[in-house]
Enzyme design. Sequence first.
Site, PDB file in Angstrom:
ATOM      1  N   GLU A  81     -49.949  37.401  21.836  1.00 20.59           N
ATOM      2  CA  GLU A  81     -51.036  38.389  21.919  1.00 20.59           C
ATOM      3  C   GLU A  81     -51.278  39.068  20.580  1.00 20.59           C
ATOM      4  O   GLU A  81     -52.419  39.345  20.208  1.00 20.59           O
ATOM      5  CB  GLU A  81     -50.744  39.445  22.994  1.00 20.59           C
ATOM      6  CG  GLU A  81     -50.645  38.895  24.416  1.00 20.59           C
ATOM      7  CD  GLU A  81     -51.890  38.145  24.871  1.00 20.59           C
ATOM      8  OE1 GLU A  81     -52.979  38.369  24.310  1.00 20.59           O
ATOM      9  OE2 GLU A  81     -51.760  37.297  25.786  1.00 20.59           O
ATOM     10  N   GLU A 132     -57.396  29.901  21.668  1.00 17.17           N
ATOM     11  CA  GLU A 132     -55.976  30.087  21.982  1.00 17.17           C
ATOM     12  C   GLU A 132     -55.043  29.391  20.990  1.00 17.17           C
ATOM     13  O   GLU A 132     -53.855  29.699  20.943  1.00 17.17           O
ATOM     14  CB  GLU A 132     -55.669  29.581  23.395  1.00 17.17           C
ATOM     15  CG  GLU A 132     -56.315  30.395  24.505  1.00 17.17           C
ATOM     16  CD  GLU A 132     -55.850  31.854  24.535  1.00 17.17           C
ATOM     17  OE1 GLU A 132     -54.715  32.129  24.094  1.00 17.17           O
ATOM     18  OE2 GLU A 132     -56.623  32.712  24.979  1.00 17.17           O
ATOM     19  N   HIS A 158     -56.052  37.752  14.370  1.00 19.74           N
ATOM     20  CA  HIS A 158     -57.297  36.981  14.273  1.00 19.74           C
ATOM     21  C   HIS A 158     -58.501  37.939  14.249  1.00 19.74           C
ATOM     22  O   HIS A 158     -59.438  37.772  13.468  1.00 19.74           O
ATOM     23  CB  HIS A 158     -57.381  36.042  15.483  1.00 19.74           C
ATOM     24  CG  HIS A 158     -58.261  34.840  15.303  1.00 19.74           C
ATOM     25  ND1 HIS A 158     -58.181  33.743  16.104  1.00 19.74           N
ATOM     26  CD2 HIS A 158     -59.259  34.564  14.425  1.00 19.74           C
ATOM     27  CE1 HIS A 158     -59.074  32.834  15.728  1.00 19.74           C
ATOM     28  NE2 HIS A 158     -59.744  33.318  14.715  1.00 19.74           N
ATOM     29  N   HIS A 162     -53.615  37.211  18.414  1.00 19.40           N
ATOM     30  CA  HIS A 162     -55.044  37.474  18.642  1.00 19.40           C
ATOM     31  C   HIS A 162     -55.473  38.733  17.872  1.00 19.40           C
ATOM     32  O   HIS A 162     -56.570  38.791  17.321  1.00 19.40           O
ATOM     33  CB  HIS A 162     -55.331  37.676  20.126  1.00 19.40           C
ATOM     34  CG  HIS A 162     -55.219  36.433  20.962  1.00 19.40           C
ATOM     35  ND1 HIS A 162     -55.826  35.248  20.613  1.00 19.40           N
ATOM     36  CD2 HIS A 162     -54.596  36.200  22.142  1.00 19.40           C
ATOM     37  CE1 HIS A 162     -55.569  34.335  21.554  1.00 19.40           C
ATOM     38  NE2 HIS A 162     -54.823  34.891  22.487  1.00 19.40           N
TER      39      HIS A 162
HETATM   40 ZN   LIG Z   1     -54.139  34.133  24.409  1.00 20.47          ZN
END
Ligand SMILES: [Zn+2]
Length: 711
Positions: A496, A524, A502, A499
């Site tokens: 997580e 993902e 990102h 992300h």
């Molecule tokens: Zn994810």
Amino acid sequence: MKMKRALISGLAVVLAGCASGPQNSSTMDTKTLADYQREAGKFHSILSLPVFETTTNDIAQSVRQTIAAGNLALDGIGKLEPAQLTFANTARALDDAGYQAGVTQNRLEIIKQTSTNAALREAAVEQMKVLEEWLVGLDYREDVFQSLQAYADTHPKLTGEDAKLLQETMRDYRRAGLALPKAQHDEVEDLRKKLTGLETDFESNINKARQIVTFTKAEMDGVPEDFLEQKDVKNSDGTYSVLANVTWHYLTVMENAKSEAARLRLQTARDNLARAENVPLLQQILVLRDTIAHKLGYATWADFQTEVKMVKTGARAEDFLERLKAGLQPKFDAEVAEFRALKAKETGNAQAQVALWDWRYYANQLKKEKYTVDEEALRVYFPYQSALEGMFKIYQRIFGLKFQQIQAPDKWVPDLQLYAVSDSTTGEPLGLFYLDMFPREGKYNHFAQFDIIGGKLLPDGKYQRPTVALICNFPSPDHGRPSLLAHHDVETLFHEFGHAMHSILTRAKYGRFAGTSVPRDFVEAPSQMLENWVWDKKVLDSFAADYRDPSKKIPAEILGKLKEAKLATEGNYYRRQLSFGLADLALHTQIHAGNEQETVALANQIAGQTFYPEAPDTAFVAFFGHLMGYDAGYYGYAWADAIAADMATVFQGAPDGFFDRDAGRRLRREIYEPGDSRDVQISIEKFLGRPQSIAPFLKKLGINGDMPAGK
Ligand SMILES: [Zn+2]
């Protein structure tokens, strides 16, 4: 998981310190948010926190204002004269309008998921519906489309991200049917509305589906007592009521019940849920999708859906799954042989075959017999705060960043933490993240990263840096014992937070390309890649230690057993994934008006050829929720896993492995910073420094060599 929205919550509860997660003085900086905001100014950027609505009226008011401002912006685009058209007042203005609405949407999502006030959560849900309806209507503003089309028709000389923005905006209009003559476009719009209604009904039938299966004591032999003793399960006459629609009921029985007849009965009930209602609906839905695809100029719905993904065509998606299926054959066969040996031994029937209703049971038996690992005992190595700080250290090092905890001016819960992210070399502030990590009543109950304020180059030339939140549910600290994570919790944390990286590290100019706004079959992959870190002894030794005696590191043999146990049934895991992916694609390429009666038979046949044959007289597709929203998209799970394994090789082959700064900076530069501002296929290959390969994925699954060549 990656949630595209963000959130907010209401209340300004300011408490110093916190009950869980001791504040660590080494990470608590004396700098304030205002200091970071000033610093951002030097880099022509802006750092901001959301201002959360605190009453239900505020929420409704925000949505009204957002829609009014959006309409004003759209009216402005729609009434432009041909001579006035520019990139800035068409494509960019439309991106701005969508972005602003998205910021409100994100904030309401946070309120919905985290507010401690139930009335605010409900108001957020209600008002989000209003806002979403308005957003759907955006596609159908004929006047706005005409301005954009007129601008595109001037064939402006655009490059890079600007060209991509205009091109994809026009693609959206074409996909919505606006490029068609008015009568046909109205028809597509009507068909899509009808489709949306049927899709909603299908999903609601899944949610409503309920089926009790009654078992005798003998049939439940092997099922854990604490499950059977529950008051909803145990009946006064000594029988047991198992709910086929409740996934953990289903799994508990399928993994543990020794009686094959009992497992078959439950499998049959599960795979007939919502059948009477949803099979006719699904037939209509597939025909509608196929019809819409044709009207828009696509051969199949799968081609329509995949056009905007990495995979680009339905045929390429299918080819990928078929090749992976073939590559997995030896591994799958070996696993099935192992299950069969267990079944032959248990039943005394040397000819025993493994069926769909057997595999979970024998996979569980295999893990118990061969790979006993006490996963609970591992928790002592992962106190929450050390795992968090250990991960922070690694990500700061490899990505060239500095995370500093700062005081949040407002907190929706007392133990909320706020951090600023900056570049470790230049000091440039890059974004903010909240951590809301422990469960409570009424809160979102999974683990996800939510965008709150996305990155974007604002019309005044300043860059809005992102603000995100991690909303998780790790075990709460308890009676003086710290929160102790399971190994899979640590894996989730690394995933997580990937992300969040990102999102925060983006340099994309436009909202629609920033951060994690990449194709869904790629989003993902970078986070899946980061899951590899927690399987590496060196990584774990950098932070995992018994909290009662920090000189004790995690034993290598336990980690080895864990890995073996995971690998032992990967063939089954992926063949099952592929069975769903291939059935999904078959339905969205082969069903059309005239053969819709074959829907169930086709899905059963394809799935049965890839995994185990379906139970007699069943229709699993009726309860297959992914067919709505993830339609012709299920392949994306395996697709992204394959990319993740490929990308991990860059670190695995680097001098410092998972601590390697060059590899980390390359990930930041080639994947995180561009987001979707260039084709992700290019980004992946720039990061890899070579063409993509499926071999690392197969190797990870215990298969050497490459997949059979494509068609
Ligand atoms: Zn994810």
